[in-house]
Design an enzyme around this catalytic site. Structure first.
Site, PDB file in Angstrom:
ATOM      1  N   HIS A 130       0.821  -1.216   0.000  1.00 24.00           N
ATOM      2  CA  HIS A 130       0.000   0.000   0.000  1.00 24.00           C
ATOM      3  C   HIS A 130       0.854   1.264   0.000  1.00 24.00           C
ATOM      4  O   HIS A 130       0.373   2.330  -0.387  1.00 24.00           O
ATOM      5  CB  HIS A 130      -1.003  -0.014   1.163  1.00 24.00           C
ATOM      6  N   ASP A 166       1.259  -7.826   2.065  1.00 25.38           N
ATOM      7  CA  ASP A 166       1.342  -6.382   1.829  1.00 25.38           C
ATOM      8  C   ASP A 166       2.809  -5.969   1.674  1.00 25.38           C
ATOM      9  O   ASP A 166       3.409  -5.383   2.571  1.00 25.38           O
ATOM     10  CB  ASP A 166       0.688  -5.650   3.002  1.00 25.38           C
ATOM     11  N   SER A 206       4.046   1.835   8.478  1.00 22.92           N
ATOM     12  CA  SER A 206       3.810   0.942   7.347  1.00 22.92           C
ATOM     13  C   SER A 206       5.126   0.711   6.612  1.00 22.92           C
ATOM     14  O   SER A 206       5.806   1.658   6.222  1.00 22.92           O
ATOM     15  CB  SER A 206       2.798   1.562   6.383  1.00 22.92           C
TER      16      SER A 206
END
Length: 690
Positions: A61, A197, A625
Site C-alpha cells: 500500500h 502487503d 507501514s
C-alpha cells in the site's frame, strides 16, 4: 516509541525481555548499525534495506500509487503484478525518494537558549525558527545532507535530524492486487489477516555512492548496513522490535482532548467518508475498468474511515476518557500538595476543559467542511475559477483578462481529465443531506435557505438542478462558456453560489478554530513539562512526529472479547479458505492455489503449512507501514503493515493488552518472490539465516 540515539536508557529492559543486541547495534554514528538499513520511504512510509545491492522492502500500500502510475489498462502491474527478472527490467519512479538517517543530536539548548520568561508565542516561534535555520544551514552547507530541527515533547526539547535522500528508486517486485491487497477493505485494520502487503524496490546512486537523479549510469547503492533475514520463523512470546517512522500520536492529551476525538471528531468524519465510499464503490462495482483509475482514491478514503471507526470503538472499550480523568486526579492531587507546582500548574486542567469546550463547535464546522463540502470535487474547482471573475471585476486590461481566461482553460483541462460528473452529483446530494441531518439549523451555510425555499428541502433535487444548468461540470459546456466569459454568469451559477456559501461558513468558524487550537497547543507544551516534572519516576517517550523511533514487544495472540481468543499467526490455508472467485476482494490467483495444493512451500514452510502473518504488541502508528520487524538478534522476521481494529486507539491511548501490530511473515514474502514470481535470483543477494 523510543528515540534511537537515547536507547541506552532502554537497553537493560530490552535485554531483560529477550533482546540479544546492544543499543549500539541499533543506533550508532561510529559504526554500521540497524538504523542505517531503515529508510523513510516517500513522504510517509518506512522501508528496510535487504541487501548490499540496495534492495528495499516496503508495503504494497506504500508503493501502490507508484505502481499505479506505471500501469496502463494494457499493462496493468497493479492488477497483475510485476517481477523484474534482472536489474535492466527494473522500472524508475519519478518523484519517489528514500531518506536515510545520518544522525540525531539534541540541540535544545541552542534552540531555546536566550528565550525571555513570559515571551509571547509569536516571538517564541520566531526565535525558534531563526535558531533552527542557523543550525540547519551550518550542518548542510556544502554537503548532500538534509536537516530538520524537530520539536519533541511538544516543544520542550528540540533535536537535529540529519539525513541523506536518494531519488533514483526503481520498482523490482510487486505481487498482484489479489495477493498484495487480498481481503481489501473488508479485512483492513482487522485480525486475522491474509494479505502479502509488500513490494520491493532498489535504490540507485552515482558511482561514488552519492545521491543522484535517475541515470542509466547509476549503480545499486551499497548501504552501510543491510538486514539479515531469518528463516526460523516466530514463536509466541518471542521478542520483536520495530524501527520506523511513525507519523503522529497524541498520547499525552488530557481527558477533554480525547473526548473531543472520541465523541465529536471521529464520528463526524466516519459518517462523511461512509457517504463517499458508497458512491465510489457503486461506480467501481458497475464499471470494473474504473478500478485502476480509482484504486488509490478508494484506498485512501477507506483506510482512514475504518481506522477512525476502530479508534472510537477502542477508546470506548478501554474507557480511555475515564482512565485519563483518573490519572488527572492523581496529577492534580500531587500538584495541589506542592506550593511551587500549584502556582505553575494548578489551573492547567481547568483551563484545558474550558478551551476544549470553546473549541468544540468550531472544530465540528471545520471538520464538516474539510470532510464534507470541500470534497465535492467541483467546489474547489469553482473556487479556482472565481479568480477569473475577480480579475474581470477589477481590471479592464485586455491582456490581464485574456491571461485569466487562459488560466481558467488550463484549470478546466486539468480538472475534466479525471472528472466524473455523475459521481460528484451523487456526492453533492449526499453531503448536503449530511449537513441537514448533522448540522444545527442556525449553523448551516446560507445555501440551505435556497434548498429549503426553492427545492422543498430536497438536497438531491438541488444537486440535480445544479448539475443540469452549471457549465462547471461539463467539459463542452465549460469550454463554450469560458470563451465568452462574463462574471455575472458565474455569480448566478448555483454551484458557484454553493461554493461561496460553504466557504463563507468555513471562514466564519476558522478564526475561532485557529485561536483555540493554538491555545491548546501552547498549553499542551506546559502540560507535558508538568507531567514529566510531577511524575519524575516515569520514563516518557515523546509523541510520534515522523522521526525514526524504536518500539519493542513480543509475539502474542489476543482476546478480542469474552471467550474469543485469536492465535498469533495465520497461514496460506486461511487464504485458500477465504477464496471467493465472485468477490473481487477475495479472489486467489490460480497459481497460488496450485502451489498450495501441491504443498510446494520449499524452505519457507513450517510443519506442512506456510505462515502468512503474525501479530505482536509493538506500539505502531501511521508511518510505520513498511517498517522492518526484527527478532532478538536483529534479523528480519516480518514486515509491519497494520494494526488490529481496536488497537488504532493507540494514537491516543496505547494499551499493550489490546493493541497489536500486524506483520507479513518474511517467509511468505520470500515464498512469493521465489515460488510464485519466479524471481528467486533476488534471494541470492540477501543474507539468509537458516
Amino acid at each position: 516509541m523510543w528515540i534511537p540515539f537515547l536507547l541506552q536508557a532502554n537497553e537493560a529492559d530490552m535485554q531483560a525481555n529477550g533482546m540479544k543486541m546492544s543499543a549500539e547495534d541499533i543506533y550508532s554514528v561510529n559504526q554500521s548499525s540497524l538504523k542505517d538499513a531503515v529508510v523513510l520511504f516517500g513522504g510517509g512510509c518506512t522501508g528496510g534495506i535487504l541487501s548490499q545491492e540496495g534492495l528495499l522492502l516496503t508495503n504494497h500500500h506504500c508503493g501502490l500509487s507508484y505502481v499505479q502510475n506505471l500501469s496502463t489498462q494494457e499493462q496493468n502491474y497493479l492488477e497483475n503484478g510485476f517481477w523484474a527478472m534482472s536489474k535492466e527490467e527494473e522500472l524508475p519512479n519519478p518523484g519517489l525518494g528514500v531518506t536515510f538517517l545520518v544522525r540525531i543530536e539534541d540541540v535544545t539548548d541552542q534552540v531555546l537558549g536566550g528565550l525571555e520568561v513570559g515571551i509571547s508565542e509569536e516571538l517564541r516561534d520566531a526565535h525558534i525558527r531563526d535558531r533552527s535555520q542557523e543550525i540547519r544551514t551550518k550542518v548542510t552547507e556544502g554537503t548532500s545532507y538534509g536537516a530538520r530541527v524537530v520539536p519533541f515533547y511538544y516543544g520542550n526539547e528540540y533535536y537535529l535530524i540529519v539525513t541523506q535522500t536518494y531519488s533514483d528508486v526503481r520498482l523490482v517486485a510487486a505481487p498482484p492486487r489479489a495477493i498484495g491487497k487480498f481481503g481489501g477493505e473488508a479485512d483492513n485494520w482487522l485480525w486475522p489477516r491474509h494479505n502479502a502487503d509488500f513490494m520491493m524496490f532498489r535504490v540507485y546512486a552515482a558511482a561514488d555512492g552519492s545521491p543522484a537523479s535517475y541515470s542509466e549510469n547509476n549503480v545499486p547503492l551499497k548501504p552501510k548496513h543491510s538486514i539479515p533475514i531469518s528463516l526460523k520463523g516466530v514463536q509466541e512470546n518471542d521478542f520483536t522490535m520495530i524501527m520506523g517512522y511513525p507519523g503522529t500520536t497524541m498520547e499525552y492529551l488530557p481527558a477533554a482532548g480525547v473526548e473531543l476525538v472520541q465523541e465529536l471528531r471521529d464520528p463526524v468524519r466516519v459518517n462523511l467518508r461512509a457517504k463517499r465510499l458508497r458512491i465510489l464503490e457503486q461506480v467501481m462495482d458497475a464499471e470494473p475498468d474504473m478500478r485502476l483509475t480509482y484504486a488509490k482514491k478508494e484506498a485512501g478514503i477507506a483506510n482512514a474511515y475504518k481506522k477512525w471507526r476502530g479508534r472510537v470503538m477502542g477508546l470506548r472499550k478501554n474507557n480511555a476518557v475515564v482512565v485519563k480523568a483518573d490519572e488527572e486526579k492523581i496529577f492534580q492531587q500531587k500538584v495541589d500538595a506542592n506550593p511551587e507546582w500549584k502556582e505553575k500548574y494548578g489551573d492547567l486542567l481547568l483551563t484545558f476543559d474550558s478551551l476544549y469546550q470553546e473549541l468544540a463547535v468550531a472544530q465540528f464546522m471545520v471538520d464538516y467542511f474539510n470532510e464534507g463540502g470541500n470534497i465535492i470535487e467541483v467546489i474547489p474547482f469553482a473556487a479556482k475559477i472565481s479568480n477569473t471573475a475577480q480579475i474581470f471585476s477589477e481590471s479592464d486590461n485586455p491582456d490581464e483578462r485574456m491571461a485569466a481566461i487562459d488560466n481558467a482553460k488550463s484549470q478546466g483541462n486539468r480538472f475534466f481529465r479525471s472528472y466524473r460528473a455523475d459521481m460528484d452529483q451523487a456526492l453533492m446530494g449526499a453531503v448536503l443531506e449530511g449537513y441537514m441531518e448533522d448540522v444545527p439549523l442556525e449553523l448551516q451555510p446560507s445555501i440551505f435557505e435556497v434548498i429549503h425555499n426553492q427545492f422543498g428541502g430536497n438536497a438531491q433535487a438541488f444537486a440535480n438542478y445544479a448539475f443540469q444548468v452549471s457549465p462547471l461540470v461539463n467539459q463542452d459546456r465549460f469550454d463554450e462558456w469560458i470563451e465568452s466569459f462574463e462574471a455575472d454568469s458565474l455569480y448566478k451559477d448555483p454551484i458557484f453560489y454553493m461554493m461561496v456559501s460553504l466557504n463563507q461558513n468555513y471562514y466564519e468558524y476558522l478564526p475561532t478554530y485557529q485561536q483555540y487550537t493554538a491555545a491548546v497547543d501552547s498549553l499542551q507544551r506546559i502540560y507535558m513539562q508538568a507531567q514529566r516534572e510531577v511524575f519524575a519516576d516515569k520514563q516518557f517517550y515523546p509523541d510520534a512526529n515522523l522521526t525514526m523511533r524504536v518500539t519493542y514487544g513480543k509475539v502474542e495472540g489476543m482476546e478480542v472479547r469474552n471467550a474469543v481468543q485469536y492465535n498469533y499467526y495465520t497461514t496460506l490455508g486461511g487464504v485458500i479458505a477465504k477464496h471467493d472467485p465472485k468477490d473481487y476482494e477475495f479472489e486467489v490467483p490460480d497459481r497460488l492455489i496450485e502451489l498450495y495444493e501441491a504443498g510446494d512451500f520449499g524452505r519457507y514452510g513450517e510443519d506442512g503449512e506456510l505462515h502468512v502473518a503474525f501479530i505482536a504488541s509493538n506500539h505502531t502508528s501511521g508511518g510505520n507501514s513498511g517498517s522492518p520487524v526484527v527478532n532478538a538478534e536483529g534479523h528480519l522476521i516480518g514486515l509491519n503493515f497494520d494494526r488490529n481494529w481496536e488497537g488504532t486507539m493507540s494514537d491516543y491511548f496505547y494499551d499493550p493488552n489490546l493493541c497489536r501490530n500486524i506483520s507479513v511473515d518474511i517467509r511468505y514474502i520470500l515464498f512469493l518472490v521465489d515460488k510464485y514470481g519466479n524471481a528467486g535470483y533476488l534471494l541470492d543477494e540477501m543474507e539468509l539465516m537458516e
